[in-house]
Design a protein around this motif. Structure first.
Motif, PDB file in Angstrom:
ATOM      1  N   MET A  13      41.547  70.725  86.983  1.00 16.44           N
ATOM      2  CA  MET A  13      41.395  70.178  88.478  1.00 16.44           C
ATOM      3  C   MET A  13      40.340  71.305  89.081  1.00 16.44           C
ATOM      4  N   SER A  14      39.313  70.749  88.996  1.00  8.91           N
ATOM      5  CA  SER A  14      38.065  71.355  89.523  1.00  8.91           C
ATOM      6  C   SER A  14      37.869  71.573  90.961  1.00  8.91           C
ATOM      7  N   CYS A  15      37.172  72.209  91.631  1.00  9.63           N
ATOM      8  CA  CYS A  15      36.950  72.125  93.005  1.00  9.63           C
ATOM      9  C   CYS A  15      35.631  72.417  93.463  1.00  9.63           C
ATOM     10  N   ASP A  16      35.086  72.139  94.847  1.00 11.51           N
ATOM     11  CA  ASP A  16      33.787  72.280  95.011  1.00 11.51           C
ATOM     12  C   ASP A  16      33.827  73.390  95.972  1.00 11.51           C
ATOM     13  N   PRO A  17      33.495  74.751  95.662  1.00  9.47           N
ATOM     14  CA  PRO A  17      33.771  75.912  96.589  1.00  9.47           C
ATOM     15  C   PRO A  17      33.240  75.660  98.003  1.00  9.47           C
ATOM     16  N   ALA A  18      32.149  75.024  98.004  1.00  5.71           N
ATOM     17  CA  ALA A  18      31.396  74.846  99.290  1.00  5.71           C
ATOM     18  C   ALA A  18      32.299  74.033 100.197  1.00  5.71           C
ATOM     19  N   VAL A  19      33.203  73.094  99.737  1.00  4.44           N
ATOM     20  CA  VAL A  19      33.918  72.223 100.282  1.00  4.44           C
ATOM     21  C   VAL A  19      35.077  72.881 100.736  1.00  4.44           C
ATOM     22  N   THR A  20      35.675  73.716 100.001  1.00  9.36           N
ATOM     23  CA  THR A  20      36.898  74.452 100.215  1.00  9.36           C
ATOM     24  C   THR A  20      36.735  75.556 101.308  1.00  9.36           C
ATOM     25  N   GLU A  21      35.371  76.077 101.224  1.00 13.33           N
ATOM     26  CA  GLU A  21      35.141  77.111 102.338  1.00 13.33           C
ATOM     27  C   GLU A  21      35.021  76.458 103.552  1.00 13.33           C
ATOM     28  N   GLU A  22      34.402  75.139 103.808  1.00 11.39           N
ATOM     29  CA  GLU A  22      34.289  74.658 104.772  1.00 11.39           C
ATOM     30  C   GLU A  22      35.344  73.987 105.435  1.00 11.39           C
ATOM     31  N   GLN A  23      36.641  73.693 104.626  1.00 12.69           N
ATOM     32  CA  GLN A  23      37.768  73.076 105.196  1.00 12.69           C
ATOM     33  C   GLN A  23      38.425  74.443 105.794  1.00 12.69           C
ATOM     34  N   ALA A  36      51.697  54.438  99.384  1.00 14.25           N
ATOM     35  CA  ALA A  36      51.409  54.317  97.889  1.00 14.25           C
ATOM     36  C   ALA A  36      52.317  55.025  97.160  1.00 14.25           C
ATOM     37  N   GLY A  37      52.978  54.603  96.342  1.00 15.60           N
ATOM     38  CA  GLY A  37      54.048  55.387  95.270  1.00 15.60           C
ATOM     39  C   GLY A  37      53.568  56.159  94.281  1.00 15.60           C
ATOM     40  N   SER A  38      52.290  56.216  93.950  1.00 16.73           N
ATOM     41  CA  SER A  38      51.406  57.004  92.869  1.00 16.73           C
ATOM     42  C   SER A  38      50.148  57.507  93.350  1.00 16.73           C
ATOM     43  N   GLY A  39      49.791  58.548  92.481  1.00 13.22           N
ATOM     44  CA  GLY A  39      48.197  58.875  92.733  1.00 13.22           C
ATOM     45  C   GLY A  39      47.310  57.911  92.418  1.00 13.22           C
ATOM     46  N   GLU A  40      47.465  57.093  91.536  1.00 13.45           N
ATOM     47  CA  GLU A  40      46.514  56.174  91.051  1.00 13.45           C
ATOM     48  C   GLU A  40      46.523  55.009  92.215  1.00 13.45           C
ATOM     49  N   GLU A  41      47.640  54.722  92.782  1.00 13.11           N
ATOM     50  CA  GLU A  41      47.606  53.726  93.821  1.00 13.11           C
ATOM     51  C   GLU A  41      47.018  54.322  95.211  1.00 13.11           C
ATOM     52  N   ALA A  42      47.268  55.473  95.301  1.00  9.00           N
ATOM     53  CA  ALA A  42      46.586  56.072  96.582  1.00  9.00           C
ATOM     54  C   ALA A  42      45.048  56.265  96.378  1.00  9.00           C
ATOM     55  N   MET A  43      44.544  56.223  95.112  1.00  6.80           N
ATOM     56  CA  MET A  43      43.035  56.242  94.938  1.00  6.80           C
ATOM     57  C   MET A  43      42.598  54.882  95.364  1.00  6.80           C
ATOM     58  N   GLU A  44      43.291  53.618  94.989  1.00  3.23           N
ATOM     59  CA  GLU A  44      42.845  52.310  95.244  1.00  3.23           C
ATOM     60  C   GLU A  44      42.841  52.316  96.829  1.00  3.23           C
ATOM     61  N   PHE A  49      48.149  67.484  93.144  1.00  2.68           N
ATOM     62  CA  PHE A  49      47.156  68.400  93.139  1.00  2.68           C
ATOM     63  C   PHE A  49      45.836  67.481  92.510  1.00  2.68           C
ATOM     64  N   GLU A  50      46.278  66.792  91.323  1.00  9.89           N
ATOM     65  CA  GLU A  50      45.273  66.117  90.857  1.00  9.89           C
ATOM     66  C   GLU A  50      44.741  64.833  91.519  1.00  9.89           C
ATOM     67  N   THR A  51      45.424  64.416  92.322  1.00 13.91           N
ATOM     68  CA  THR A  51      45.081  63.101  93.391  1.00 13.91           C
ATOM     69  C   THR A  51      44.344  63.747  94.573  1.00 13.91           C
ATOM     70  N   CYS A  52      44.717  65.011  94.729  1.00 12.22           N
ATOM     71  CA  CYS A  52      43.948  65.540  96.044  1.00 12.22           C
ATOM     72  C   CYS A  52      42.553  66.107  95.692  1.00 12.22           C
ATOM     73  N   THR A  53      42.582  66.453  94.396  1.00 11.15           N
ATOM     74  CA  THR A  53      41.188  66.932  93.761  1.00 11.15           C
ATOM     75  C   THR A  53      40.061  65.593  93.668  1.00 11.15           C
ATOM     76  N   GLU A  54      40.748  64.596  93.070  1.00 12.37           N
ATOM     77  CA  GLU A  54      40.011  63.473  93.171  1.00 12.37           C
ATOM     78  C   GLU A  54      39.681  62.716  94.501  1.00 12.37           C
ATOM     79  N   MET A  55      40.475  62.998  95.461  1.00 13.77           N
ATOM     80  CA  MET A  55      40.221  62.396  96.884  1.00 13.77           C
ATOM     81  C   MET A  55      39.005  63.264  97.212  1.00 13.77           C
ATOM     82  N   SER A  63      42.657  72.567  95.086  1.00 11.37           N
ATOM     83  CA  SER A  63      42.578  71.223  94.917  1.00 11.37           C
ATOM     84  C   SER A  63      42.098  70.533  96.378  1.00 11.37           C
ATOM     85  N   GLY A  64      42.104  71.384  97.518  1.00  6.46           N
ATOM     86  CA  GLY A  64      41.470  70.944  98.527  1.00  6.46           C
ATOM     87  C   GLY A  64      42.488  70.400  99.801  1.00  6.46           C
TER      88      GLY A  64
END
Length: 267
Positions: free
Chosen positions: A105-115, A170-178, A200-206, A235-236
């Protein structure tokens, strides 16, 4: 990732620097502590936080980023800890686990700091003034949870707000991404434990989507621990809401969220 330290003997600081260089990802950097710009994680030598007066002024939400280092285990179980003497594999494994790197689960440090900069002032506030339908448009909300009972409980709470709220599920991370690919949302409730992609993974992808980098994401969890909170931060996610839903806590969170949304709309 920047790692600060407090109370370490000089030889142990040198050892930490050597350990960090062993990381295959070379993503850990030992930095001098700057209380005006806090590091991603903070290692504290010893279990007595009162021995370091500067720690008393840290924001409450930052405590989940503190890792105590010492022999045995700290009395305060709310803090993550590392055993001493320092062992390279154990240190790296613990840091990797805390940043959820083992689950890629990667993250963008700049995004995390901004948030964090945008959200921190609201985290310190008490319950805000009630939201009124006269000064806000209808909110578009996504609830992601594989439990239909939980979906309906959240919907019932949202419908009690004194403003229009349109809720999708949405009932799953995959459905949430849709869902986020097809619709725009003002904020998102996201369960941590789900089959397939977890929260966590869904949040990272979002957060990889430019249109979702500033959207408040509220993690839903049955319990929180320092480890979970660090994973959520990395994860954001914006904040946590524990299950089962408690009306007063929900109102407190939803009023903070409404302020975040308003802030972002002005930006």
């Amino acid at each position: 990732m920047q790692i600060g330290s407090i109370g370490f003997p000089e030889d142990q600081r040198v050892k930490l620097e050597k350990i960090f260089r062993l990381s295959k990802q070379t993503r850990y950097e030992l930095v001098d502590i700057d209380f005006d710009q806090l590091p991603d994680l903070l290692l504290v030598f010893g279990f007595d936080l009162s021995a370091h007066s500067a720690l008393q002024n840290l924001p409450q939400q930052y405590h989940s980023r503190i890792i105590l280092v010492g022999r045995g285990k700290p009395d305060d179980k709310s803090y993550a800890h590392l055993g001493y003497p320092l062992v390279s594999s154990r240190v790296l494994r613990a840091l990797d686990k805390m940043t959820n790197e083992n689950e890629e689960m990667s993250c963008d440090p700049a995004v995390t700091e901004e948030q964090e900069n945008r959200f921190s002032k609201y985290e310190q506030q008490a319950i805000e003034a009630p939201v009124t339908s006269s000064d806000r448009k209808a909110f578009q909300v996504l609830v992601v949870d594989d439990n239909e009972v939980m979906q309906q409980a959240l919907n019932a709470e949202l419908q009690q707000l004194p403003l229009p709220v349109n809720v999708r599920f949405a009932g799953s991370g995959e459905e949430a991404m849709e869902q986020v690919a097809e619709h725009q949302f003002d904020f998102i409730f996201l369960d941590v434990v789900m089959p397939g992609m977890d929260g966590f993974e869904t949040c990272t992808e979002m957060r990889k989507r430019p249109d979702l980098k500033k959207i408040p994401i509220i993690m839903l969890t049955s319990k929180t621990s320092p480890m979970d909170e660090v994973k959520g931060i990395m994860s954001g996610c914006s904040t946590y809401l524990t299950k089962p839903i408690v009306h007063e806590e929900f109102q407190k969170v939803i009023n903070r969220v409404s302020n975040w949304v308003e802030e972002f709309q002005k930006a």
